[in-house]
Design an enzyme around this catalytic site. Structure first.
Site, PDB file in Angstrom:
ATOM      1  N   LYS A   1       0.687  -1.090   0.140  1.00 30.94           N
ATOM      2  CA  LYS A   1      -0.075   0.105  -0.172  1.00 30.94           C
ATOM      3  C   LYS A   1       0.438   1.015  -0.017  1.00 30.94           C
ATOM      4  O   LYS A   1       0.578   2.536  -0.804  1.00 30.94           O
ATOM      5  CB  LYS A   1      -0.870   0.047   1.699  1.00 30.94           C
ATOM      6  CG  LYS A   1      -1.782   0.862   1.671  1.00 30.94           C
ATOM      7  CD  LYS A   1      -3.171   0.461   2.486  1.00 30.94           C
ATOM      8  CE  LYS A   1      -3.961  -0.264   2.019  1.00 30.94           C
ATOM      9  NZ  LYS A   1      -4.735  -0.396   3.828  1.00 30.94           N
TER      10      LYS A   1
ATOM     11  N   ARG B   1      -3.173   3.156   8.677  1.00 31.47           N
ATOM     12  CA  ARG B   1      -3.483   1.849   8.241  1.00 31.47           C
ATOM     13  C   ARG B   1      -2.302   0.843   7.781  1.00 31.47           C
ATOM     14  O   ARG B   1      -1.417   1.190   7.472  1.00 31.47           O
ATOM     15  CB  ARG B   1      -4.403   2.217   6.740  1.00 31.47           C
ATOM     16  CG  ARG B   1      -5.258   2.555   6.866  1.00 31.47           C
ATOM     17  CD  ARG B   1      -5.660   3.315   5.482  1.00 31.47           C
ATOM     18  NE  ARG B   1      -6.750   3.975   5.372  1.00 31.47           N
ATOM     19  CZ  ARG B   1      -8.125   3.420   4.923  1.00 31.47           C
ATOM     20  NH1 ARG B   1      -8.223   2.419   4.861  1.00 31.47           N
ATOM     21  NH2 ARG B   1      -9.169   4.160   5.362  1.00 31.47           N
TER      22      ARG B   1
ATOM     23  N   GLY C   1      -8.108  -7.261   5.025  1.00 32.25           N
ATOM     24  CA  GLY C   1      -9.271  -7.704   6.326  1.00 32.25           C
ATOM     25  C   GLY C   1      -8.491  -8.376   7.354  1.00 32.25           C
ATOM     26  O   GLY C   1      -9.416  -8.526   8.881  1.00 32.25           O
TER      27      GLY C   1
ATOM     28  N   MET D   1      -5.423  -7.558   9.278  1.00 38.66           N
ATOM     29  CA  MET D   1      -4.327  -6.573   9.994  1.00 38.66           C
ATOM     30  C   MET D   1      -5.705  -5.498  10.163  1.00 38.66           C
ATOM     31  O   MET D   1      -6.525  -5.247   9.488  1.00 38.66           O
ATOM     32  CB  MET D   1      -3.348  -6.243   9.310  1.00 38.66           C
ATOM     33  CG  MET D   1      -2.874  -7.989   9.785  1.00 38.66           C
ATOM     34  SD  MET D   1      -0.761  -7.159   9.491  1.00 38.66           S
ATOM     35  CE  MET D   1      -0.855  -6.506   7.084  1.00 38.66           C
TER      36      MET D   1
ATOM     37  N   ARG E   1      -3.323  -1.057  -6.893  1.00 38.64           N
ATOM     38  CA  ARG E   1      -2.270  -2.096  -6.095  1.00 38.64           C
ATOM     39  C   ARG E   1      -3.133  -3.059  -7.809  1.00 38.64           C
ATOM     40  O   ARG E   1      -4.449  -2.984  -8.336  1.00 38.64           O
ATOM     41  CB  ARG E   1      -3.489  -2.929  -4.990  1.00 38.64           C
ATOM     42  CG  ARG E   1      -4.184  -3.620  -4.994  1.00 38.64           C
ATOM     43  CD  ARG E   1      -4.551  -3.798  -3.801  1.00 38.64           C
ATOM     44  NE  ARG E   1      -6.338  -4.037  -3.619  1.00 38.64           N
ATOM     45  CZ  ARG E   1      -7.019  -4.493  -1.974  1.00 38.64           C
ATOM     46  NH1 ARG E   1      -5.941  -4.390  -1.906  1.00 38.64           N
ATOM     47  NH2 ARG E   1      -8.125  -4.697  -2.426  1.00 38.64           N
TER      48      ARG E   1
ATOM     49  N   HIS F   1      -4.399 -43.138  -0.266  1.00 38.33           N
ATOM     50  CA  HIS F   1      -4.593 -43.367  -1.903  1.00 38.33           C
ATOM     51  C   HIS F   1      -5.738 -42.722  -3.016  1.00 38.33           C
ATOM     52  O   HIS F   1      -5.506 -43.001  -3.531  1.00 38.33           O
ATOM     53  CB  HIS F   1      -5.029 -44.903  -1.145  1.00 38.33           C
ATOM     54  CG  HIS F   1      -5.287 -45.885  -2.854  1.00 38.33           C
ATOM     55  ND1 HIS F   1      -6.488 -45.875  -3.369  1.00 38.33           N
ATOM     56  CD2 HIS F   1      -4.036 -46.480  -3.385  1.00 38.33           C
ATOM     57  CE1 HIS F   1      -6.342 -46.820  -4.602  1.00 38.33           C
ATOM     58  NE2 HIS F   1      -5.168 -47.416  -4.718  1.00 38.33           N
TER      59      HIS F   1
ATOM     60  N   SER G   1      15.445 -42.254 -11.373  1.00 38.93           N
ATOM     61  CA  SER G   1      14.798 -41.244 -11.495  1.00 38.93           C
ATOM     62  C   SER G   1      13.952 -41.241 -10.002  1.00 38.93           C
ATOM     63  O   SER G   1      13.877 -42.126  -9.197  1.00 38.93           O
ATOM     64  CB  SER G   1      13.349 -42.064 -12.236  1.00 38.93           C
ATOM     65  OG  SER G   1      11.418 -41.582 -12.064  1.00 38.93           O
TER      66      SER G   1
ATOM     67  N   CYS H   1       9.134 -39.402 -10.859  1.00 41.31           N
ATOM     68  CA  CYS H   1       8.876 -39.372 -11.234  1.00 41.31           C
ATOM     69  C   CYS H   1       7.230 -39.458  -9.408  1.00 41.31           C
ATOM     70  O   CYS H   1       6.391 -39.782 -10.361  1.00 41.31           O
ATOM     71  CB  CYS H   1       8.039 -41.057 -11.522  1.00 41.31           C
ATOM     72  SG  CYS H   1       9.139 -42.239 -10.785  1.00 41.31           S
TER      73      CYS H   1
ATOM     74  N   TYR I   1      13.959 -34.310 -16.230  1.00 43.89           N
ATOM     75  CA  TYR I   1      12.229 -34.397 -17.112  1.00 43.89           C
ATOM     76  C   TYR I   1      11.468 -34.693 -15.656  1.00 43.89           C
ATOM     77  O   TYR I   1      12.036 -35.128 -14.427  1.00 43.89           O
ATOM     78  CB  TYR I   1      12.087 -35.216 -17.840  1.00 43.89           C
ATOM     79  CG  TYR I   1      12.137 -36.965 -17.807  1.00 43.89           C
ATOM     80  CD1 TYR I   1      10.805 -36.875 -16.725  1.00 43.89           C
ATOM     81  CD2 TYR I   1      13.104 -37.445 -17.591  1.00 43.89           C
ATOM     82  CE1 TYR I   1      11.527 -38.429 -16.527  1.00 43.89           C
ATOM     83  CE2 TYR I   1      13.920 -38.663 -16.870  1.00 43.89           C
ATOM     84  CZ  TYR I   1      12.597 -39.427 -16.502  1.00 43.89           C
ATOM     85  OH  TYR I   1      12.375 -40.723 -15.887  1.00 43.89           O
TER      86      TYR I   1
END
Length: 918
Positions: free
Chosen positions: A29, A98, A107, A109, A359, A475, A802, A870, A890
């Site tokens: 701000k 502020r 909202g 603080m 902003r 799972h 991997s 992976c 990858y």
């Protein structure tokens, strides 16, 4: 304090001294107020107390040396500029105090308005506003009074209320009760009907409340009010709601907040005053135009409170054309300057426009992509910056269908949104029933207390999965995300009775065949059918929407940004796929191969009996028969995969989980055998099976006989799988295909394990490829911490690594992901020990270090070693950036997350200097 000390410890900046790049110091701000001031926009004068002052205060419990003097000096300069003194009895300057951290925390603080009012300055404010403080001339008690009197006393009562609650922790409901009593006495339910006399009496009541709860009078010294308000804002950084918000948004806890002290301007001084909010583009869709709201004769808090209905911003052109035209000019200037959608707050005070805040505006995922594309077209940003402005989490949101909740429908239960999307279907309680109904064309929701590998076919058949147990890494959740299925887990309000095929919730009973709707984003469960909208973005990835011919701005923007990401990313993106259907979809989504094919999933369903025969075999001949029966089935699976991924690499992981997972649970089997024996039934086969289950039972099977250990202990198991893979590759090559098989040995902890398996695999490869040569790589899955720490040795026998980060995380942390989330993860997240579950995003400091060590030592031993990942982290946006930085070749993820990984790999490769990725 010396001049040298003042320079070294500058805690206060006038707006004219800052700029938008000082967010770390001045907060968002304050930095933006400074930037608007530098641009020459009409910003109420003021100054910012830095985040450094806040951090010093929070560390010591006291204001840092020199802060009070600096505030006094800047306040004096503000008073000179305004021509008024803070709290002056005749012509008072009032200020707002502020908060304003680097990242927006709406909202969370504190704010205190009208600082500087007291028993004397309220009279001066009334005269400023054009009224008298004499009750006899303020409209009496028969009607609400207008003018400055009412305005001044209303401002004073708001200060006491806000100051008491925020600074001195007076219970807010005490003030609300007094306000309600004043309205009852007036015979109204509307604050606006209270006149100056009513509000003067309310001020007296508020003072009494303040005195009773604090033991002192409301402070009359304006500087004391200011100092206490500043401290309250500092302290609000560690308020519970702010801490919770930071954890949720993953905002660092050590940033602190700045404090902005700004001269008050008022939009509630009459019909020529007002307040509003404006957006330079539609934050919901990204469409260009004038968007916002305006409310005449009101303060910003009135808009928020909903006391009166706002009017569209365009109405301001009729109400105050000059201010409207001026505002549009400033909006255009700010958007060009920030090169982005701007969110603006403004006030008009008696025809004078004031810019209170700007902003870079928050927006929906769809708007983020659309706006980025528009700004490229307008020449304000380039495609590198556009790529930086969007992220994988936003893309994932766009890929899931959504419910159209335009009518009043309430959820009956709320669980954990484990896999996003909207799914509607008939309730089923078993995997078999799910498959049966799905084959008949029915949409089904599989409802279980929890899922296990046996439920896989049902999960595939279902539109969504709903469980009463588990969390985001259960799972059900992991598998559902991998398949792009909607999943709500841990909905403990459901009392599920599987044998009776029903569940109870909210006083109602839902039986098999009833329709439910589940929202995998919010975790909400609805009875009945809620309308669903398909995702155009998924249709684009599936090839059903041509970006060159569609007029859908979102699809065009996604295509353009994705193309740029693909052109710049270094990381390849593969998929985790076990079936030809998954492989085909992943390839449509842009996968460049399979990084993980889990062969154990190929042993489920009607093949389970063959696995049981293998486990029960006591002699080599029986075992060989079981393996011979499994060989052609495995080979056919691989032929299908090579067809779908022709020309692309396929990493096949040899069987990994403990074999007992393919057998009935020990307790249930023991009960079944005992009951059958009691009935006098022939249970020889069941007894043999029970003996095998008991023989193989382990207290901690995930650390037992699995992975490479199975291949070494059960002769022929890995050999059968290697033969199936290579024979399928040869068959594919003979048919004109270009197979690229990679055989991955799981759970290796010592190079000797890999060397033993490799020797047998090479013998089979040489035998099978005599007639038709096929290149086959042999590597390993790094998922045991010891493997990571001895990667240099293991690389001597491996052509690729991997990382299985799921198991590496479990073993590295020493806990089971299946057990810990519901047990204590919530507490760890609450305490800030975890910012996020290490199963969702890579633990860069711990598990990530193992990845880095293994990568560096592996490549030192074998230059050019191909390395990928992976685990679940392969599709997590933040983790993808980490893997890019480490230098992996990858990432591999579920088919549905392939576009997300592609986008983030591109973002990781394109560093936009000076841009804030949040």
């Amino acid at each position: 304090m010396t001049t040298q000390q003042t320079v070294e410890h500058k805690y206060v900046y006038d707006f004219a001294e800052g700029n938008k790049d000082l967010k770390d110091l001045l907060g968002g701000k304050g930095a933006n107020l400074a930037e608007m001031t530098r641009l020459g926009l009409p910003v109420p004068p003021g100054f910012t107390i830095t985040t450094e002052a806040c951090k010093a205060y929070l560390e010591t419990g006291a204001e840092p040396a020199g802060l009070a003097d600096q505030i006094a000096a800047h306040l004096a300069a503000l008073e000179r500029e305004m021509g008024r003194r803070l709290g002056d009895p005749d012509d008072p300057l009032l200020v707002s105090v502020r908060s304003g951290a680097k990242f927006s925390m709406p909202g969370m603080m504190e704010t205190v308005l009208n600082v500087g009012l007291n028993d004397r300055s309220v009279e001066g404010l009334a005269r400023q506003a054009g009224g008298s403080t004499d009750p006899a001339t303020s409209g009496g008690s028969s009607a609400p009074a207008g003018g400055g009197d009412r305005f001044a006393w209303d401002s004073y009562r708001r200060l006491i209320q806000m100051f008491g609650k925020t600074v001195c922790e007076v219970p807010g409901e005490e003030f609300e009760h007094a306000l309600d009593e004043a309205k009852r006495a007036r015979g109204t339910s509307d604050d606006l009907d209270l006149d100056a006399t009513d509000l003067r009496g309310l001020v007296d009541a508020y003072k009494k409340i303040f005195r009773e709860h604090t033991g002192r009078e409301f402070p009359q010294d304006p500087r004391v009010q200011l100092d206490l308000a500043v401290r309250a804002v500092f302290e609000s950084w560690n308020a519970e709601r702010a801490v919770v918000y930071r954890r949720q948004e993953r905002i660092p806890a050590d940033l602190g907040t700045a404090v902005n002290v700004v001269a008050m301007v008022f939009g509630n001084l009459g019909p020529d005053s007002g307040t509003g909010v404006a957006f330079t583009r539609d934050p919901a869709s990204g469409a260009q135009g004038i968007y916002g709201d305006y409310l005449a004769n009101a303060q910003g808090e009135d808009v928020v409170a909903g006391i009166r209905n706002t009017v569209p911003l365009q109405e301001l052109a009729r109400i105050d054309k000059d201010s409207y035209d001026e505002l549009l000019d400033y909006m255009a200037r700010l958007e060009r300057h920030y090169r982005d959608l701007c969110d603006i707050e403004f006030t008009i005070e008696r025809g004078k426009l004031w810019m209170l805040q700007t902003r870079v505006g928050k927006r929906t995922a769809a708007a983020a992509f659309v706006i980025a594309g528009q700004l490229v077209d307008e020449g304000l940003i380039d495609l590198d910056e556009a790529l930086h402005r969007v992220n994988g989490a936003q893309l994932a949101q766009l890929m899931f269908p959504r419910f159209q909740l335009d009518h009043d429908i309430q959820p009956v239960a709320t669980g954990i949104g484990a896999s996003p999307g909207a799914a509607v279907g008939k309730v089923v309680f078993t995997s078999a029933r799910a498959v049966e109904l799905a084959a008949q064309g029915e949409a089904v929701i599989l409802v279980r207390r929890e899922t296990n590998p046996d439920d896989l076919n049902g999960m595939i058949a279902a539109q969504g999965i709903l469980t009463s147990r588990g969390g985001k890494t259960s799972h059900a959740a992991v598998v559902a995300r991998g398949m792009g299925k909607t999943c709500v887990s841990g909905a403990d309000e459901l009392d599920i009775d599987v044998p009776k095929r029903r569940f109870a919730v909210a006083g109602r009973t839902v039986t098999e065949g009833d329709v439910v709707s589940i929202d995998g984003t919010t975790g909400k469960v609805y009875l009945g059918e809620v309308p669903v909208s398909p995702s155009e973005v998924v249709r684009y990835f599936e090839g059903e929407v041509d970006p060159a011919s569609t007029d859908d701005a979102l699809v065009v923007a996604v295509h353009r940004i994705m193309s740029h990401a693909d052109a710049h990313r270094r990381l390849a993106v593969r998929t985790n796929a076990d079936t030809a259907a998954d492989a085909a979809r992943a390839r449509r989504f842009g996968a460049e191969g399979i990084g993980l094919c889990r062969t154990e999933h190929m042993f489920l369903g009607d093949r389970r009996e063959l696995v049981e025969r293998l486990i029960l075999a006591r002699e080599a001949g029986e075992r060989e028969k079981a393996l011979a029966a499994l060989l052609p089935l495995q080979r056919a699976d691989f032929v299908d995969l090579f067809r779908e991924m022709d020309g692309l690499p396929i990493t096949v992981r040899l069987i990994d989980p403990p074999l007992h997972e393919f057998l009935p649970p020990l307790e249930q089997l023991a009960v079944d055998v005992a009951v059958a024996q009691e009935r006098g039934e022939d249970v020889a086969k069941e007894e043999a099976l029970l003996a095998a289950v008991r023989r193989m039972h382990e207290e901690n099977p995930m650390l037992g006989l699995r992975g490479v250990r199975l291949g070494l202990v059960i002769p022929g198991l890995f050999a059968m799988q290697v033969r199936a893979i290579v024979e399928a590759a040869v068959e594919s090559a003979k048919g004109g295909g270009d197979p690229k098989p990679e055989i991955m040995v799981p759970l290796v902890g010592a190079v000797q394990e890999l060397e033993t398996v490799r020797a047998e695999a090479e013998r089979i490869i040489a035998e099978v490829t005599r007639e038709r040569a096929v290149d086959v790589l042999i590597g390993t899955m790094i998922e045991v911490p010891r493997a990571a720490l001895t990667a240099g040795q293991i690389a001597e026998a491996a052509e690729f690594f991997s990382f299985g980060t799921n198991d590496l995380t479990q073993m590295g942390w020493g806990f089971s992901r299946d057990d810990v989330e519901g047990a204590f993860f919530w507490r760890y997240l609450e305490l800030g020990i975890f910012g996020i579950s290490p199963f969702e995003s890579i633990d860069a400091d711990g598990i990530g270090r193992l990845v880095r060590i293994a990568t560096e030592e592996g490549r030192a031993a074998r230059p050019g070693l191909k390395i990928g990942i992976c685990g679940e982290h392969g599709g997590d946006p933040e983790s993808v950036h980490f893997f890019h930085a480490v230098g992996l070749d990858y990432v591999s993820c579920s088919p549905f997350r392939v576009p997300v990984a592609r986008l983030e790999a591109g973002r990781a490769a394109v560093v936009t200097t000076g841009s804030d990725s949040r």
